[in-house]
Each structure stands twice: as structure tokens, then as C-alpha cells.
Design a protein around this motif. Structure first.
Motif, PDB file in Angstrom:
ATOM      1  N   THR A  40       8.551  24.711  16.327  1.00  0.00           N
ATOM      2  CA  THR A  40       8.831  23.276  16.322  1.00  0.00           C
ATOM      3  C   THR A  40       7.713  22.449  16.943  1.00  0.00           C
ATOM      4  O   THR A  40       7.880  21.248  17.140  1.00  0.00           O
ATOM      5  CB  THR A  40      10.142  22.991  17.082  1.00  0.00           C
ATOM      6  OG1 THR A  40      10.038  23.518  18.411  1.00  0.00           O
ATOM      7  CG2 THR A  40      11.327  23.628  16.375  1.00  0.00           C
ATOM      8  N   GLY A  69      10.805  16.173  11.354  1.00  0.00           N
ATOM      9  CA  GLY A  69       9.649  16.146  12.230  1.00  0.00           C
ATOM     10  C   GLY A  69       8.526  15.291  11.677  1.00  0.00           C
ATOM     11  O   GLY A  69       8.557  14.835  10.529  1.00  0.00           O
ATOM     12  N   THR A 125       5.533  17.980  15.452  1.00  0.00           N
ATOM     13  CA  THR A 125       6.804  18.308  16.097  1.00  0.00           C
ATOM     14  C   THR A 125       7.873  18.478  15.033  1.00  0.00           C
ATOM     15  O   THR A 125       7.758  17.983  13.912  1.00  0.00           O
ATOM     16  CB  THR A 125       7.227  17.206  17.080  1.00  0.00           C
ATOM     17  OG1 THR A 125       7.298  15.954  16.383  1.00  0.00           O
ATOM     18  CG2 THR A 125       6.227  17.083  18.220  1.00  0.00           C
ATOM     19  N   GLY A 126       8.942  19.181  15.403  1.00  0.00           N
ATOM     20  CA  GLY A 126      10.025  19.419  14.451  1.00  0.00           C
ATOM     21  C   GLY A 126       9.620  20.452  13.417  1.00  0.00           C
ATOM     22  O   GLY A 126       8.648  21.202  13.573  1.00  0.00           O
ATOM     23  N   SER A 127      10.347  20.493  12.312  1.00  0.00           N
ATOM     24  CA  SER A 127      10.053  21.488  11.283  1.00  0.00           C
ATOM     25  C   SER A 127       8.732  21.226  10.583  1.00  0.00           C
ATOM     26  O   SER A 127       8.211  22.110   9.901  1.00  0.00           O
ATOM     27  CB  SER A 127      11.185  21.520  10.251  1.00  0.00           C
ATOM     28  OG  SER A 127      11.289  20.269   9.583  1.00  0.00           O
TER      29      SER A 127
END
Length: 538
Positions: A40, A69, A125-127
Motif C-alpha cells: 500500500t 489510492g 499510497t493505497g492500491s
């Protein structure tokens, strides 16, 4: 207690028998699985192809995972918001730089204009961080656009290829992307000797450069080893002719460190040494650069093409002296996909790279020290191993191809005013590849060409079997009348059915200006969840 002395031979025999019994018996219980979490957070650094705002450069960011993300580049807004699969950011040259502007149509309404100058840093950030692919592209000159891959910072970086003889002036760059001063050690191996290592200090947020001739003067080939002692540093190298402008500075991609098996490519061979727009004057000849940074090594060089694998005469056993670099010419099949497999036959590690002729018609005398007169397109070495991906990869809705574990990478878009293709290589076992849902069978020891339409939002590549190595090739577009299309499989592609009606035509490049290896990125990782902000660890 009476002491019993056992002869050494008997003790050794007992040890061998015990080992055999241990391996023949039942296997011990499997280890407890380590926790697996999603990736992530990721940070990528991009080399400055704009050379401090003198040349425009285009940042391409392609999502490799789910619709969540964002990616935040230095000096720009958030990219890949929502479910966007691709975003672009155009960095224009400074008004007073006198640099060129992108040659051809713009990249469409998704382009956002950003500030000029300096390397780029991407924090995802995130997927969006899982499987993220990012590249920077500049217009180049003559042969087509130049492109380099954005990567995570490395503790050690290797380069191989450029000469420092009269007429050539390569430059090394280091950028400190961390919060503290960095210190690097640089060593160079040339055609004649190993240069003493040089210490370089890079202040926070600054870029430091050094002419390669200062490290390896009058060398016909060089190998450079950058070892980062402290800090986080992005290293990159550009090859250029003496007195040439910034648009002609060709990036030299990082190559694999010392290894016993190195694959160069795949790449697309130009039509001939006559180059673009002129009749071929024979088969093109590339410059193979070999180096043995440690002990002396003997290598065997195999050429992989669409029709199979063979070892050219004179390359069956090339001896490389310890601590030296050398160059060997390799004649290639014109106008086809190829790769070189370099194998050390005595187990000692070697470093390799390839200087590929661009295919531009010769308009100048040959460069001092050999090589094509209009410079080279440098091809980096990779280590051909089976990918060890953990977890499940989710394909696009409705797309053909596998969704279980496999290699999934994204290729950046082909600029609308150029042409591009993928070269798929299976140096060992056969592989099956899906490029945007279209299937290609890559036979063992063969290379296959997969054309890519220009102006799309990139390509999704899924592979099984192998090892499989995929590279993206860019160059100038041929006249539409004589260009093969995506519906006409290239030689050696036993594949791929015809594209659906209305599919865009993909033109195969007639020159070669950039060869960019595609690499997957982890979507799942062992251990606890990664930090939301990678800078916390620094």
C-alpha cells in the motif's frame, strides 16, 4: 570412560549416509506461513531526462492494481485518482533554455503541465502502489523518443557501455532523495585498467554530476559501479557526443550486477546499417560490452531470434581478463526481434550491456573507438529468472488470459507521434503471454514481436511459464503504406489471432531510440503492512 578414535574416512562415510537417510525420510512439517499483506506504499525516483529544464519530458504513470489510492509526484498534484488507469504530466523546458518542444501531436487532454527541472520523485499510497509503472520520456533527436524507467532507490547500481575516447563525453549524475547528506563510492573498469574508486558527497536535495572521462579516460568501453554508503541516492548515466546539445543525450539504463547468466533484450534490430529511409547496407552490427569486475571469466554468447537460438562463430568462448572490460561486435538479423544470452562457463560473475545501432542513416564519419556514427541505443542486462510472485493477480474485466499467480506488468503508452512494440523473450522454457488480452506463444529460446498501437493508455502484459523477459521498444514510425499492422504476426510469432474489427493499427518502429525492460512489482508482501508514508523510515 574409554576414548574411541574413529578414522576420518569412516566419519565422513557415516556423515554421507546420515545425510542420505535424512533426505530419503519423510519431510519435516511445513513452516508456519508468514503473514501476507497488500502493498500500500511505494516510492519511485525518475532520472531527469530534461537535464535541469533544458528539454521537455513527459511522465507516464500506469496503474497496475485496483482502483484506489493516488500517486503524488514532486512539484505536482495527485495522479491516478479514482479509477484512472493512466495519467501524464508534461514538464516543459524553461523559457530561456532554448530547448526543443515535443515533436508531434500532444498526448491528449489528460496532460497536466508541471514545473521544469530536476529528477522526479513519486510517492504512491493505497492500491495504486501495487504494480505501479512509471517512465519519463523526452523527444530525443533523429532516431525517436528517449525513455527511462522510474525505480526504487538502490544501494548499488551498475552501468556498462559508453566510451570516453575523443568525440564521446558521457556524464554521471547522482541525486540525493533522502533527508540527510549522502556519500557514494564510484569505481570504473575500462578497456585497459581498473580506476581507483572515487568518493562523492551529495548534499540533501541536490544533484551532483561528474564526467565519466574523469574516472576512465580514453576508454573504448566502460563499466561503472556506484555503491551508496549512506543516504538514499538516484544514480543515472547519459551518453553523448562531445559538444552535442541536451536533446541528444541518450540515457544508459542500469544493468544487472555481476551474474553468471545475463540476458540483453529483447530488442528490435534496425532494418540494416543503412538505417531509416535508406536501403539496408547489410546486417546491422551491435557492440557487446563485457566486463569481469572480479576474477577473470569465460563466457558464451547466444543470439535469440524469432527462429531460434544460436551461438555466432567467435563468441563460443570469450575470455575476459580480471578487472577489465572489452567490446565484441555481434552481427544481428535485420528488422526482427532479438536478444543476447551471455553465460559464464566457469562460474565467475560478469557484467554486460549492448550498444544497438539506432537505424538512423549515417550522415557522419564513424565515432572514434568504434560504434555507429550517430550514437547507440543502450540495452541493459537482466537476470532471467522465474518470477516469484505471491498471491493472486486480478485481470481486467472481460479480458482474456489467466487470473491466477503470474507475471503482470504495465507498459507505458507509445507517444502518439512515434511507433512502439513489445519484444517477448523466453530464454529457457516456453511461455504464454497475453498483451491486452491478445495471446502470444513464445517458444523456448525464441523472441516474438508484439506491436503496440500509439496513443493508447498503455498495455497490460500477463505471462505464464518461462522465464519470460519483456521489453518495450520505441522509435520513429514508418510510412503507413508499408508498415506491418497488428493483424499481421511477425516472423516467429506462432500466435496471435487477428485483432477485432476496429482495433487500432500498430506500426512497427523503423528505428530504435529506446529499449525499456518491463518489470513487475510486488502486489503482496510478507510481513506487516507497509508504512503509509515511506519517509517515516528515514
Amino acid at each position: 570412560m574409554k576414548r574411541i578414535v574413529v578414522p576420518a574416512g569412516v566419519a565422513g562415510l557415516v556423515g554421507v549416509v546420515a545425510a542420505l537417510l535424512a533426505t530419503a525420510g519423510p519431510r519435516p512439517p511445513a513452516a508456519v506461513p508468514r503473514p501476507v499483506t497488500a502493498v500500500t506504499a511505494a516510492t519511485l525516483d525518475c532520472p531527469d531526462l530534461g537535464l535541469r529544464g533544458q528539454v521537455p519530458q513527459l511522465l507516464d504513470v500506469v496503474r497496475g492494481s485496483g482502483p484506489d489510492g493516488v500517486v503524488r509526484p514532486s512539484g505536482g498534484g495527485a495522479l491516478l485518482g479514482g479509477d484512472r488507469q493512466h495519467d501524464e504530466l508534461l514538464y516543459l523546458p524553461r523559457p530561456d533554455s532554448g530547448g526543443p518542444t515535443p515533436g508531434g501531436p500532444d498526448s491528449g487532454p489528460s496532460v497536466a503541465r508541471g514545473p521544469a527541472g530536476g529528477p522526479l520523485r513519486l510517492v504512491a499510497t493505497g492500491s495504486a502502489a501495487a504494480g505501479l509503472t512509471a517512465t519519463v520520456t523526452s523527444p530525443g533527436s533523429g532516431a525517436g523518443p528517449l525513455r527511462a524507467r522510474c525505480e526504487q532507490s538502490r544501494a548499488r547500481t551498475w552501468f556498462a557501455g559508453p566510451a570516453t575516447v575523443a568525440g564521446r563525453d558521457p556524464v554521471l549524475y547522482w541525486t540525493n532523495t533522502g533527508p540527510r547528506p549522502a556519500r557514494v563510492s564510484v569505481g570504473a573498469v575500462s578497456s585497459g585498467q581498473t580506476a581507483p574508486r572515487v568518493e562523492v558527497t551529495v548534499p540533501v536535495g541536490r544533484t551532483v554530476s561528474r564526467r565519466l572521462a574523469e574516472l576512465a579516460p580514453e576508454a573504448t568501453v566502460t563499466t561503472v559501479d556506484v555503491d551508496v554508503h549512506t543516504g538514499r541516492v538516484l544514480s543515472w548515466l547519459v551518453d553523448r557526443a562531445s559538444g552535442s546539445g541536451p536533446a541528444a543525450a541518450t540515457p544508459v539504463p542500469p544493468t544487472a550486477g555481476p551474474a553468471t547468466r545475463v540476458l540483453l533484450g529483447g530488442f528490435l534490430t534496425p532494418a540494416g546499417s543503412g538505417g531509416a529511409g535508406t536501403p539496408a547496407a547489410g546486417s546491422p552490427t551491435a557492440d557487446l560490452v563485457l566486463s569481469a569486475p572480479g576474477a577473470a571469466a569465460t563466457v558464451r554468447v547466444s543470439v535469440i531470434t524469432a527462429s531460434g537460438r544460436h551461438t555466432p562463430v567467435g563468441l563460443e568462448a570469450v575470455r575476459i581478463p580480471a578487472g577489465a572490460a572489452l567490446r565484441r561486435p555481434v552481427t544481428l538479423t535485420p528488422a526482427g526481434p532479438s536478444a543476447l544470452l551471455v553465460e559464464s562457463t566457469d562460474g565467475d560473475g560478469i557484467v554486460a550491456a549492448l550498444g544497438l545501432p539506432t537505424g538512423v542513416a549515417a550522415a557522419a564519419p564513424a565515432a572514434s573507438g568504434g560504434g555507429p556514427p550517430n550514437g547507440r541505443t543502450w540495452v541493459a542486462g537482466v537476470i532471467p529468472e522465474r518470477p516469484r510472485w505471491a498471491g493472486v493477480v486480478v485481470g481486467d474485466p472481460g479480458a482474456a488470459g489467466p487470473t491466477p499467480p503470474g507475471l503482470v506488468v504495465a507498459a507505458a503508452p507509445v507517444p502518439a507521434w512515434t511507433a512502439g512494440a513489445l519484444v517477448l523473450v523466453a530464454p529457457g522454457r516456453a511461455a504464454t503471454v497475453w498483451v491486452d488480452g491478445r495471446r502470444f506463444e513464445v517458444g523456448a529460446g525464441r523472441a516474438v514481436l508484439a506491436p503496440l498501437p500509439a496513443g493508447r493508455v498503455g498495455a497490460r502484459v500477463v505471462g505464464t511459464g518461462g522465464p519470460l523477459v519483456a521489453s518495450q521498444v520505441l522509435g520513429t514510425a514508418p510510412p503507413s503504406a508499408g508498415a506491418p499492422s497488428a493483424g499481421a504476426p511477425s516472423a516467429g510469432a506462432p500466435s496471435a489471432g487477428a485483432p477485432s474489427a476496429g482495433a487500432p493499427t500498430a506500426l512497427v518502429p523503423r528505428t530504435v531510440s529506446a529499449v525499456v525492460p518491463l518489470t513487475g512489482a510486488w502486489r503482496l508482501r510478507y510481513g506487516p503492512a507497509s508504512l503509509a508514508d515511506p519517509r517515516v523510515a528515514w
